[in-house]
Design a protein around this motif. Sequence first.
Motif, PDB file in Angstrom:
ATOM      1  N   HIS A 125      50.445  85.256  46.816  1.00  0.00           N
ATOM      2  CA  HIS A 125      50.600  84.855  45.417  1.00  0.00           C
ATOM      3  C   HIS A 125      50.133  83.422  45.216  1.00  0.00           C
ATOM      4  O   HIS A 125      49.384  83.113  44.274  1.00  0.00           O
ATOM      5  CB  HIS A 125      52.065  85.008  45.007  1.00  0.00           C
ATOM      6  CG  HIS A 125      52.363  84.522  43.626  1.00  0.00           C
ATOM      7  ND1 HIS A 125      52.184  85.295  42.504  1.00  0.00           N
ATOM      8  CD2 HIS A 125      52.828  83.319  43.195  1.00  0.00           C
ATOM      9  CE1 HIS A 125      52.522  84.596  41.425  1.00  0.00           C
ATOM     10  NE2 HIS A 125      52.913  83.398  41.815  1.00  0.00           N
ATOM     11  N   GLN A 185      47.211  82.083  42.737  1.00  0.00           N
ATOM     12  CA  GLN A 185      47.600  81.347  41.541  1.00  0.00           C
ATOM     13  C   GLN A 185      47.441  79.843  41.684  1.00  0.00           C
ATOM     14  O   GLN A 185      47.222  79.155  40.681  1.00  0.00           O
ATOM     15  CB  GLN A 185      49.064  81.681  41.178  1.00  0.00           C
ATOM     16  CG  GLN A 185      49.327  83.150  40.958  1.00  0.00           C
ATOM     17  CD  GLN A 185      48.545  83.724  39.788  1.00  0.00           C
ATOM     18  OE1 GLN A 185      48.155  83.018  38.881  1.00  0.00           O
ATOM     19  NE2 GLN A 185      48.304  85.027  39.807  1.00  0.00           N
ATOM     20  N   ALA A 192      44.146  85.881  49.139  1.00  0.00           N
ATOM     21  CA  ALA A 192      45.262  86.560  48.482  1.00  0.00           C
ATOM     22  C   ALA A 192      45.240  88.057  48.773  1.00  0.00           C
ATOM     23  O   ALA A 192      46.274  88.671  49.048  1.00  0.00           O
ATOM     24  CB  ALA A 192      45.200  86.318  46.971  1.00  0.00           C
ATOM     25  N   LEU A 233      49.328  92.769  43.462  1.00  0.00           N
ATOM     26  CA  LEU A 233      48.635  91.527  43.796  1.00  0.00           C
ATOM     27  C   LEU A 233      47.273  91.822  44.423  1.00  0.00           C
ATOM     28  O   LEU A 233      46.264  91.164  44.117  1.00  0.00           O
ATOM     29  CB  LEU A 233      49.480  90.673  44.741  1.00  0.00           C
ATOM     30  CG  LEU A 233      48.838  89.351  45.195  1.00  0.00           C
ATOM     31  CD1 LEU A 233      48.522  88.454  44.006  1.00  0.00           C
ATOM     32  CD2 LEU A 233      49.741  88.637  46.194  1.00  0.00           C
ATOM     33  N   SER A 289      56.370  90.924  38.018  1.00  0.00           N
ATOM     34  CA  SER A 289      55.104  90.493  38.613  1.00  0.00           C
ATOM     35  C   SER A 289      54.043  91.575  38.493  1.00  0.00           C
ATOM     36  O   SER A 289      52.872  91.292  38.196  1.00  0.00           O
ATOM     37  CB  SER A 289      55.308  90.123  40.083  1.00  0.00           C
ATOM     38  OG  SER A 289      56.119  88.975  40.214  1.00  0.00           O
ATOM     39  N   TYR A 345      50.597  90.762  36.598  1.00  0.00           N
ATOM     40  CA  TYR A 345      49.330  90.875  37.315  1.00  0.00           C
ATOM     41  C   TYR A 345      48.366  91.788  36.555  1.00  0.00           C
ATOM     42  O   TYR A 345      47.164  91.517  36.457  1.00  0.00           O
ATOM     43  CB  TYR A 345      49.557  91.433  38.718  1.00  0.00           C
ATOM     44  CG  TYR A 345      50.226  90.503  39.696  1.00  0.00           C
ATOM     45  CD1 TYR A 345      50.144  89.126  39.573  1.00  0.00           C
ATOM     46  CD2 TYR A 345      50.961  91.016  40.772  1.00  0.00           C
ATOM     47  CE1 TYR A 345      50.765  88.279  40.488  1.00  0.00           C
ATOM     48  CE2 TYR A 345      51.585  90.180  41.693  1.00  0.00           C
ATOM     49  CZ  TYR A 345      51.486  88.813  41.550  1.00  0.00           C
ATOM     50  OH  TYR A 345      52.093  87.976  42.457  1.00  0.00           O
TER      51      TYR A 345
END
Length: 548
Positions: free
Chosen positions: A133, A137, A145, A171, A209, A213
């Motif tokens: 993450h 980010q 990632a 993710l 999340s 995302y």
Amino acid sequence: MPEQAVVGEDAGARVEAGRAALAVGDWEAARAAFQASVDEAPSASAFEGLGFALRWLGEQEAAMRALQRAYRLHRRAGDARSAARVALQLCLAECYFHSDVAVGLGWVERAERLLDGTEPGAEQGWLILVRGHLALQVDRDPGRARAHAAAARTIGHDSADIDLEMMALALEGLAFVCEGEVENGMRRLDEATAAAVAGELDDLDAISSCCCYLIDACKQVRDFERAAQWCEHVKGFCEQWSDRLTFAACRAHYADILIWRGDWSAAEAELRANLGPLADIHPKRIADGMVRLAELRRRQGLLEEAGRLLATADGHYLAPLVRAELALDRGDAAGAVHEAERSLRRLPAGGVTARAPALEVMVRARLAAGEPDAARVAAEELRAIAARSGTTASAAAASFAEGSLAAATASWEEARRALEDAVDLYARAGGRWEAAQARRQLARTLRALGHDTAAEREARGADEALRSLGAHATAADAAPAPAGLTAREVEVLRLVARGRSNQEIAGELVLSVRTVERHIANIYDKIGASGRAARAAAASYALAAGVA
């Protein structure tokens, strides 16, 4: 009373009651139960639960204090796994609510050392996931990632932790999208978000999340239809769970969709309604709303207000992009190039899709600066991104860039085809303001080709579309203003180029015919036109200057 690691019978029952309240989203009841447990017999589990309840209630500083107490008690009890779990929560809190990335990274390192030598399990997966993450980010490194997310997803699957598995899948999907592997990424994001809103997941951090995302990915490739569909599900979920954190973040993204669709009053309502919740989360998050309000004002043609709003969002990652657009609107090509370059420098080459908006403004800025070769380089990269993204809006942006470039080099037939495609694609994708801008450019191109009737149709259609949106004229609409022409003279010159008579110009601009004649005389004098052919020369001049 000194802190204890032992929970009494009544205190333990209150912890269980608090956990049950968390499970159904009753944050006030959860806080009351955990606080009662803390008051009776302070314990790690009570402080940890209290921290979660306070966070979902928006009381971030109190939540972090409770989690810090939980961490200390887990350490005192020798529970390395639980201490590592809380350390990761503190990492995300420091990064998101305080913007203290260095402090957050310190907590990640602490969690890793605590887990060193312990039996492999879900905690190691969460650690790897948090690293992924942050790689995306904070470091803007989608490749790293994606690798972390894939590793965490495997651990989640092997340990039967579906929250970990689905959040890692989401993710991984976002990282794929950032790299331009849109189909691979969206499949993962759709699956993870479906599991999240269907109730398969228990961890609200994982649920929120997954949703965030997905919306982020949709915005990056301008898949606004998919984003709008999911936003409605996410909105319902957030209202059901009183999830102010996710809803506040998604509201800003949802406003972007409304701006794109031309529903500007609804977009402003979303942004203004969200300023309070963003301030409650952390004052720095207000910039998420202000930078979008600035972009909305810019599109409306209210440039001074846009500039003032943008000043309050200085430092936001979107600020250079909006400043670049604002510079172009004011006729400052060099400033627009500078800000577009600044925006691109913030993005690694691996973050393919995120580069598209800055490349779009770069094409126009380079053309305005008289640098067609540099504009072509940006346009070629934009087309490559559109090919990988596969979305209608991305293809529209690439066609518009190519059409603008062709028009700037007088390749009129090539420009016509590209701009017609841009108009059609923008309309299909729902980008009303963008479609109007493309129609304006198409009108100029058609006029250069001698297709005056078609040019007039496109120009009128563009003007009517912009009026219906509530957009006012900007410097870009009347720019460039060459030869020292005033803004009013540019307006008159544009209508002269469109074949309007002096009487028609007077009626459209609400001026007297004598005033129009005076403006035209000033225009002729400034551009060096005279004699019988002066009006035709003025029309040609307007076309060449890009104000027709």
